[in-house]
Design a protein around this motif. Structure first.
Motif, mmCIF file in Angstrom:
data_model
loop_
_atom_site.group_PDB
_atom_site.id
_atom_site.type_symbol
_atom_site.label_atom_id
_atom_site.label_comp_id
_atom_site.label_asym_id
_atom_site.label_seq_id
_atom_site.Cartn_x
_atom_site.Cartn_y
_atom_site.Cartn_z
ATOM 1 N N SER A 201 -6.053 -2.001 -5.595
ATOM 2 C CA SER A 201 -5.071 -3.076 -5.465
ATOM 3 C C SER A 201 -5.497 -4.231 -6.352
ATOM 4 O O SER A 201 -6.688 -4.407 -6.644
ATOM 5 N N VAL A 202 -4.526 -5.042 -6.756
ATOM 6 C CA VAL A 202 -4.810 -6.135 -7.681
ATOM 7 C C VAL A 202 -4.065 -7.383 -7.239
ATOM 8 O O VAL A 202 -2.932 -7.306 -6.740
ATOM 9 N N ALA A 203 -4.726 -8.547 -7.396
ATOM 10 C CA ALA A 203 -4.118 -9.850 -7.130
ATOM 11 C C ALA A 203 -4.777 -10.848 -8.071
ATOM 12 O O ALA A 203 -5.883 -11.321 -7.815
ATOM 13 N N TRP A 235 -9.489 -4.674 -5.287
ATOM 14 C CA TRP A 235 -10.192 -4.065 -4.171
ATOM 15 C C TRP A 235 -9.644 -2.649 -3.963
ATOM 16 O O TRP A 235 -8.561 -2.309 -4.425
ATOM 17 N N GLY A 236 -10.437 -1.835 -3.291
ATOM 18 C CA GLY A 236 -10.022 -0.454 -3.070
ATOM 19 C C GLY A 236 -11.221 0.451 -2.936
ATOM 20 O O GLY A 236 -12.206 0.106 -2.270
ATOM 21 N N THR A 237 -11.173 1.608 -3.584
ATOM 22 C CA THR A 237 -12.235 2.605 -3.516
ATOM 23 C C THR A 237 -12.662 2.951 -4.932
ATOM 24 O O THR A 237 -11.814 3.221 -5.789
ATOM 25 N N ASN A 238 -13.978 2.957 -5.186
ATOM 26 C CA ASN A 238 -14.439 3.266 -6.537
ATOM 27 C C ASN A 238 -14.580 4.775 -6.737
ATOM 28 O O ASN A 238 -14.327 5.568 -5.826
ATOM 29 N N ARG A 239 -15.005 5.177 -7.930
ATOM 30 C CA ARG A 239 -15.060 6.607 -8.261
ATOM 31 C C ARG A 239 -16.025 7.376 -7.374
ATOM 32 O O ARG A 239 -15.917 8.602 -7.248
ATOM 33 N N PHE A 240 -16.973 6.682 -6.727
ATOM 34 C CA PHE A 240 -17.955 7.342 -5.868
ATOM 35 C C PHE A 240 -17.503 7.394 -4.409
ATOM 36 O O PHE A 240 -18.250 7.827 -3.538
ATOM 37 N N GLY A 241 -16.284 6.925 -4.130
ATOM 38 C CA GLY A 241 -15.747 6.969 -2.777
ATOM 39 C C GLY A 241 -16.151 5.808 -1.907
ATOM 40 O O GLY A 241 -15.922 5.834 -0.692
ATOM 41 N N ALA A 242 -16.738 4.753 -2.487
ATOM 42 C CA ALA A 242 -17.183 3.588 -1.723
ATOM 43 C C ALA A 242 -16.140 2.481 -1.801
ATOM 44 O O ALA A 242 -15.565 2.217 -2.867
ATOM 45 N N ALA A 243 -15.898 1.834 -0.646
ATOM 46 C CA ALA A 243 -14.982 0.696 -0.629
ATOM 47 C C ALA A 243 -15.615 -0.474 -1.379
ATOM 48 O O ALA A 243 -16.828 -0.702 -1.299
ATOM 49 N N ASN A 270 -18.529 -6.452 -4.571
ATOM 50 C CA ASN A 270 -19.039 -6.325 -3.214
ATOM 51 C C ASN A 270 -18.878 -4.874 -2.770
ATOM 52 O O ASN A 270 -17.773 -4.416 -2.480
ATOM 53 N N VAL A 271 -19.996 -4.146 -2.779
ATOM 54 C CA VAL A 271 -20.022 -2.735 -2.400
ATOM 55 C C VAL A 271 -21.173 -2.536 -1.430
ATOM 56 O O VAL A 271 -22.247 -3.127 -1.621
#
Length: 318
Positions: A201-203, A235-243, A270-271
């Motif tokens: 998501s983007v803002a 914000w969302g989920t990165n390529r490694f599956g982490a929020a 922030n991961v």
């Protein structure tokens, strides 16, 4: 005999302890390397997605400003390379379809896919609060330096938060404006080159101002808030599956005199496991630099590892 047995037992215990320490050290080293890989990969992914969509947004803005369907104005940005645009309207909407079919003007990225931009017939883009809806269809962007690609699908809204048009920065008299602010919000599916697909998501707010040399400067900030965390841009989920969430802690700067390349700014990723601060607009030694010509800028990523030590990497970006 008892002495020999005891000596053998002590030696065996010592070897076992030494082996355990070595294994533990090896595990720590492995975790450190793995963490560094994940940190730098995510930092690179976020900067690529952010920067490359900013470049696409510049092309969209160019067509919005220069076409009569959206209220023609003087174009003050360079015309896009290897793109075509078509227009059609319904009773309710004006529609513009931009097709990307080759390298960008800097020959640093190849782009294919389409963006369909619509605005209600009763709205004028120059009015404060006017909203353009963008549908991104199979937009594939390939970095030519290493042939790495991302593919994006999704929907975003582009809101004229300030009112006015970008050429108003150059107009004298009553039509003049000191700044133009656009806000971008949306949700996208991003496909990475390791065959993973994630939701982002983007803002963001993009503010256009006029530099003393008459070139445009675009300043980007985050507009989303989550609890006590402000200034979130993605914000969302990165390529490694982490929020994750990304805060812009120092505004990102793009100068037309530098080819609208990201030349300054700082973000915090922030991961879980590693909050990382990334500074942009640096040289290979990690110091701020001016326009580097055809050379890459570098980012510096700093995070704290599991052992409490601060880790730093410096990597190029384009």
């Amino acid at each position: 005999m008892k002495v020999r047995v005891l000596t053998f037992a002590v030696l065996s215990l010592a070897l076992a302890v030494t082996s355990c320490k070595k294994d533990a050290k090896d595990d720590d080293d492995s975790n450190t390397v793995d963490l560094e890989t994940r940190v730098t990969a995510h930092a690179d992914d976020q900067s690529r997605i952010s920067n490359e969509l900013d470049a696409v947004d510049n092309d969209v803005n160019t067509y919005i400003e220069e076409t009569s369907a959206f209220g023609r104005e003087q174009n003050v940005m360079a015309p896009p390379c290897n793109t075509t645009v078509t227009f059609d309207s319904t009773q309710a909407l004006r529609r513009m379809t931009i097709t990307f079919n080759g390298n960008n003007c800097a020959n640093t990225h190849s782009r294919t896919g389409t963006i369909v931009a619509t605005i209600p017939m009763q709205q004028r883009w120059r009015d404060s609060g006017a909203v353009i809806t963008e549908t991104i269809n199979n937009l594939r962007i390939t970095r030519l330096s290493d042939n790495k690609s991302i593919s994006v699908n999704g929907t975003r809204t582009l809101t004229n938060a300030s009112g006015g048009r970008i050429p108003n920065l150059y107009l004298p008299g009553p039509g003049h404006r000191n700044s133009i602010r656009h806000r971008i919000n949306g949700n996208m599916t991003v496909a990475f080159d390791n065959n993973t697909q994630r939701q982002w998501s983007v803002a963001r707010q993009r503010e256009f101002t006029r530099a003393p040399q008459d070139s445009l400067v675009i300043t980007v900030t985050g507009t989303h808030t989550d609890g006590q965390t402000t200034g979130i841009s993605e914000w969302g989920t990165n390529r490694f599956g982490a929020a994750f969430s990304t805060q812009i802690v120092e505004p990102l700067k793009f100068n037309q005199g530098c080819g609208f390349r990201l030349g300054a700014g700082k973000v915090q990723h922030n991961v879980v496991g590693a909050n990382t601060v990334v500074t942009f607009g640096l040289n290979a030694q990690g110091n701020p630099t001016g326009c580097p010509g055809a050379n890459p800028y570098y980012f510096k990523a700093v995070w704290t590892g599991a052992n409490g030590n601060t880790q730093t990497v410096i990597r190029p970006y384009f």
